[in-house]
Design a protein around this motif. Structure first.
Motif, PDB file in Angstrom:
ATOM      1  N   UNK A  17       0.825  -1.211   0.000  1.00 20.81           N
ATOM      2  CA  UNK A  17       0.000   0.000   0.000  1.00 20.81           C
ATOM      3  C   UNK A  17       0.862   1.265   0.000  1.00 20.81           C
ATOM      4  N   UNK A  18       1.823   1.323   0.927  1.00 20.63           N
ATOM      5  CA  UNK A  18       2.651   2.530   1.048  1.00 20.63           C
ATOM      6  C   UNK A  18       3.713   2.600  -0.053  1.00 20.63           C
ATOM      7  N   UNK A  19       4.259   1.445  -0.438  1.00 17.89           N
ATOM      8  CA  UNK A  19       5.319   1.411  -1.460  1.00 17.89           C
ATOM      9  C   UNK A  19       4.825   1.934  -2.801  1.00 17.89           C
ATOM     10  N   UNK A  20       3.646   1.462  -3.223  1.00 17.74           N
ATOM     11  CA  UNK A  20       3.085   1.946  -4.496  1.00 17.74           C
ATOM     12  C   UNK A  20       2.779   3.433  -4.422  1.00 17.74           C
ATOM     13  N   UNK A  21       2.265   3.866  -3.264  1.00 18.85           N
ATOM     14  CA  UNK A  21       1.932   5.288  -3.092  1.00 18.85           C
ATOM     15  C   UNK A  21       3.187   6.158  -3.171  1.00 18.85           C
ATOM     16  N   UNK A  22       4.298   5.663  -2.574  1.00 21.50           N
ATOM     17  CA  UNK A  22       5.563   6.415  -2.659  1.00 21.50           C
ATOM     18  C   UNK A  22       6.031   6.526  -4.109  1.00 21.50           C
ATOM     19  N   UNK A  23       5.980   5.396  -4.829  1.00 21.89           N
ATOM     20  CA  UNK A  23       6.464   5.393  -6.223  1.00 21.89           C
ATOM     21  C   UNK A  23       5.627   6.329  -7.092  1.00 21.89           C
ATOM     22  N   UNK A  25       3.903   8.898  -5.929  1.00 18.06           N
ATOM     23  CA  UNK A  25       3.742  10.186  -5.226  1.00 18.06           C
ATOM     24  C   UNK A  25       2.255  10.468  -4.987  1.00 18.06           C
ATOM     25  N   UNK A  26       1.571   9.432  -4.514  1.00 23.98           N
ATOM     26  CA  UNK A  26       0.143   9.539  -4.223  1.00 23.98           C
ATOM     27  C   UNK A  26      -0.017   9.686  -2.711  1.00 23.98           C
ATOM     28  N   UNK A  27      -0.335  10.879  -2.210  1.00 27.99           N
ATOM     29  CA  UNK A  27      -0.352  11.092  -0.758  1.00 27.99           C
ATOM     30  C   UNK A  27      -1.463  10.341  -0.013  1.00 27.99           C
ATOM     31  N   UNK A  28      -2.579  10.060  -0.699  1.00 26.15           N
ATOM     32  CA  UNK A  28      -3.762   9.489  -0.053  1.00 26.15           C
ATOM     33  C   UNK A  28      -3.499   8.274   0.841  1.00 26.15           C
ATOM     34  N   UNK A  56      16.056   9.582  -3.685  1.00 28.85           N
ATOM     35  CA  UNK A  56      15.903   9.689  -2.233  1.00 28.85           C
ATOM     36  C   UNK A  56      15.823  11.113  -1.712  1.00 28.85           C
ATOM     37  N   UNK A  57      16.619  12.026  -2.282  1.00 29.97           N
ATOM     38  CA  UNK A  57      16.655  13.401  -1.755  1.00 29.97           C
ATOM     39  C   UNK A  57      15.365  14.153  -2.078  1.00 29.97           C
ATOM     40  N   UNK A  58      14.592  13.627  -3.003  1.00 28.22           N
ATOM     41  CA  UNK A  58      13.298  14.243  -3.323  1.00 28.22           C
ATOM     42  C   UNK A  58      12.163  13.469  -2.634  1.00 28.22           C
ATOM     43  N   UNK A  59      12.326  12.127  -2.545  1.00 25.54           N
ATOM     44  CA  UNK A  59      11.266  11.287  -1.961  1.00 25.54           C
ATOM     45  C   UNK A  59      11.113  11.506  -0.449  1.00 25.54           C
ATOM     46  N   UNK A  64       7.842  13.105   4.269  1.00 20.35           N
ATOM     47  CA  UNK A  64       7.796  13.874   5.529  1.00 20.35           C
ATOM     48  C   UNK A  64       6.655  14.891   5.482  1.00 20.35           C
ATOM     49  N   UNK A  65       6.604  15.682   4.415  1.00 20.30           N
ATOM     50  CA  UNK A  65       5.574  16.728   4.302  1.00 20.30           C
ATOM     51  C   UNK A  65       4.178  16.118   4.200  1.00 20.30           C
ATOM     52  N   UNK A  66       4.067  14.996   3.482  1.00 21.73           N
ATOM     53  CA  UNK A  66       2.783  14.298   3.309  1.00 21.73           C
ATOM     54  C   UNK A  66       2.229  13.860   4.660  1.00 21.73           C
TER      55      UNK A  66
END
Length: 297
Positions: A17-23, A25-28, A56-59, A64-66
């Motif tokens: 769930x979280x891995x796909x969202x990170x890839x 950039x889906x905050x939900x 990594x430096x962008x992700x 964090x902000x999400x």
């Protein structure tokens, strides 16, 4: 009553769930999980982006902000990418309450990350993993802890901001390293007075059938509690594990701690959860050989 602060581990690049969202950039999904973990009683939310070599430096700042947008629960930033770690801390609003996961006893990580931690004023997981990898016993752990403590102290980081991680190892490799980690925990306050501690509980059940892992994680936490573990990296979706963290299973804690002192209850008089902990303790302490049928024996 012993309580342990839970560092919730599920917002992870390896999670579906979280891995796909990170890839994507889906905050939900990440924000939903952050709220769920906070509602379960987590004291910290671990945000694990793995090595994230490309982005990594962008992700890390994005994650964090999400998460900070939906919960005030302090964050624990988790990555092997030192540049991503620094970028994550630059983006953090609540730096001083946060945790850096982690600084190991490897010169290159110490060199790059200690200044970042010192500037942020955050808590630091001091991981007892050295240039040659895993420490062999409690004495090697103690030596590494002294090296890390001195390097952190030199940068102005007090013991109270340090969380020593003796490293939980899979029970499938035997109980020796688990016992060495516990032995180190019994020495920690002499080595670093006032310091805290942590362990990734799921390391001990790594490689074990999914439906059995929770039993190992729960009993291992209780064993660590005997030596004053202050935080633990946990699956906050396991309500029983969270109840142990919150100090709600005192009778089970007392039973396992009694066994650690050599006072075994009569297994014939036990049933349900108490019997699960009894059998699991026997395996984790090395008194019984581990096999995946340990709960049925």
């Amino acid at each position: 009553m012993i309580k342990v602060q839970a560092i919730a581990e599920s917002i992870n690049i390896m999670g579906k769930r979280s891995g796909n969202a990170m890839k994507e950039r889906n905050p939900g999904p990440i924000q939903e999980m952050a709220k769920e973990e906070a509602a379960a009683g987590a004291s910290y939310l671990d945000l694990n982006i793995g090595p994230a070599r490309k982005d990594g430096t962008e992700l890390m700042p994005w994650v964090v902000e999400t998460v900070e947008a939906v919960t005030p629960v302090p964050l624990c930033l988790d990555t092997t990418n030192t540049a991503a770690m620094a970028a994550g801390f630059a983006a953090l609003k609540n730096k001083q309450a946060a945790i850096m996961n982690s600084i190991s006893a490897q010169p290159e990580r110490m060199e790059k990350l200690i200044p970042v931690a010192a500037e942020a004023g955050c808590n630091v997981i001091a991981l007892l993993w050295g240039p040659d990898g895993m420490p062999r016993d409690s004495n090697e752990r103690a030596a590494m802890a002294v090296d890390l403590m001195m390097a952190l102290a030199e940068a102005g980081i007090p013991n109270e901001k340090m969380l020593f991680d003796p490293i939980g190892t899979p029970i499938t490799l035997g109980a020796d390293q688990i016992n060495s980690g516990l032995e180190f925990m019994s020495m920690l306050q002499e080595i670093a007075p006032g310091a805290g501690s942590t362990v990734g509980l799921s390391n001990v059940s790594n490689g074990v059938a999914e439906h059995l892992r929770k039993y190992l994680d729960r009993t291992y936490l209780i064993m660590l509690m005997k030596y004053g573990i202050t935080t633990a990296i946990v699956n906050s979706y396991d309500a029983e594990l969270m109840a142990i963290c919150k100090g709600e299973r005192q009778e089970l804690v007392e039973m396992v701690h009694g066994m650690m002192d050599g006072t075994d209850p009569d297994p014939a008089a036990l049933s349900g959860t108490a019997l699960e902990h009894y059998k699991t303790y026997k395996v984790l302490s090395g008194q019984n050989v581990f096999s995946e049928s340990w709960l049925e024996l």
